[in-house]
Design an enzyme around this catalytic site. Structure first.
Site, PDB file in Angstrom:
ATOM      1  N   LYS A  83      75.542  -6.063  -6.768  1.00 14.41           N
ATOM      2  CA  LYS A  83      75.492  -5.407  -5.809  1.00 14.41           C
ATOM      3  C   LYS A  83      77.218  -4.223  -6.663  1.00 14.41           C
ATOM      4  CE  LYS A  83      75.800  -3.788  -0.741  1.00 14.41           C
ATOM      5  NZ  LYS A  83      76.332  -4.499  -0.069  1.00 14.41           N
TER       6      LYS A  83
HETATM    7  C1  E4P Z   1      75.243  -2.629   2.986  1.00 12.42           C
HETATM    8  O1  E4P Z   1      75.215  -3.620   2.314  1.00 12.42           O
HETATM    9  C2  E4P Z   1      76.946  -2.778   4.013  1.00 12.42           C
HETATM   10  O2  E4P Z   1      77.424  -4.158   3.978  1.00 12.42           O
HETATM   11  C3  E4P Z   1      77.091  -1.700   5.256  1.00 12.42           C
HETATM   12  O3  E4P Z   1      75.583  -2.248   5.827  1.00 12.42           O
HETATM   13  C4  E4P Z   1      78.363  -1.358   5.643  1.00 12.42           C
HETATM   14  O4  E4P Z   1      77.544  -1.166   7.074  1.00 12.42           O
HETATM   15  P1  E4P Z   1      79.083   0.001   7.668  1.00 12.42           P
HETATM   16  O5  E4P Z   1      78.937   0.647   7.459  1.00 12.42           O
HETATM   17  O6  E4P Z   1      78.281  -1.140   9.451  1.00 12.42           O
HETATM   18  O7  E4P Z   1      80.288  -0.897   7.412  1.00 12.42           O
END
Ligand code: E4P
Length: 216
Positions: A83
């Site tokens: 990522k």
């Molecule tokens: C995605 O890969 C992120 O880890 C996640 O969906 C972020 O979510 P949040 O905005 O609820 O922290």
């Protein structure tokens, strides 16, 4: 549509996996920090629980640092997806890791143009964050629709991984629009199966069966 679970809680992943509801996992540094466990150890553990794609995020912000962390993460297990943040440095790292056959998830996407660049860099997944847009009064699901149109216009193969999913309405909207994947917290995934009329109806059926002395 594929379901990824957005957590670093290994037990929660295992439970959903046993239900057959997990096609993959996404994590981020905040989620892993919350688990209180060693980063590499928890990522390796998650990769043992599921053979679906497991996104693990770099914390370097320059291309070289991202490349070195990305290669190292990819060495943990064959189902790791690296990522990377949606920055110019992240896009450069994405292009190089893709050329090395390492799968990538370009994250923190908040605009259709950013998603276009990620696809051109060869990202395996793009992660638009719906909930965080809603938080600032911008319709998050509209972004998913825009990206779907753009990717279909040009035949990009980057998968749309709708992220920052906060509730079942987000999941439904993404499914209607045609997101390839949604990643949601375990509680949101479980809540998709529930309906008060299901519970009420089941209670009534069971009560009637008891009254009638039905045996199956
Ligand atoms: C995605 O890969 C992120 O880890 C996640 O969906 C972020 O979510 P949040 O905005 O609820 O922290």
């Amino acid at each position: 549509m594929k379901f990824f679970v957005d957590t670093a809680d290994v037990d929660a992943i295992r439970d959903l996996h046993e239900l057959g509801l997990v096609d993959g996992v996404t994590t981020n540094p905040s989620l892993i920090g919350k688990s209180g466990r060693d980063f590499r150890e928890v990522v390796a553990k998650i990769c043992e629980v599921t053979d679906g794609p497991v996104s693990a995020e770099v914390i370097a912000t320059d291309e070289d640092g991202m490349l070195s962390q990305g290669r190292s993460l990819a060495g943990i297990a064959s189902n790791i997806v690296v990522k990377l943040p949606l920055t110019l440095e992240g896009l450069k790292a994405c292009r190089k890791l893709t050329a090395e056959n390492i799968r990538t998830n370009v994250t923190l996407c908040f605009s259709a143009n950013q998603a276009l660049l990620a696809a051109k860099a060869g990202a395996s997944y793009i992660s638009p964050f719906i909930g965080r847009l809603d938080d600032i009064h911008i319709e998050g699901t509209e972004l998913i629709g825009d990206i779907r149109t753009i990717y279909d216009n040009y035949g990009f193969e980057t998968e749309i991984l709708a992220a920052s999913i906060r509730n079942p309405l987000h999941v439904k909207a993404c499914a209607l629009i045609g997101a390839d994947v949604v990643t949601a917290p375990p509680a949101v995934i479980r809540s998709l199966a529930t309906h008060m009329l299901t519970d009420k109806g089941l209670d009534a059926f069971l009560a009637d069966a008891k009254k009638a002395g039905i045996k199956v």
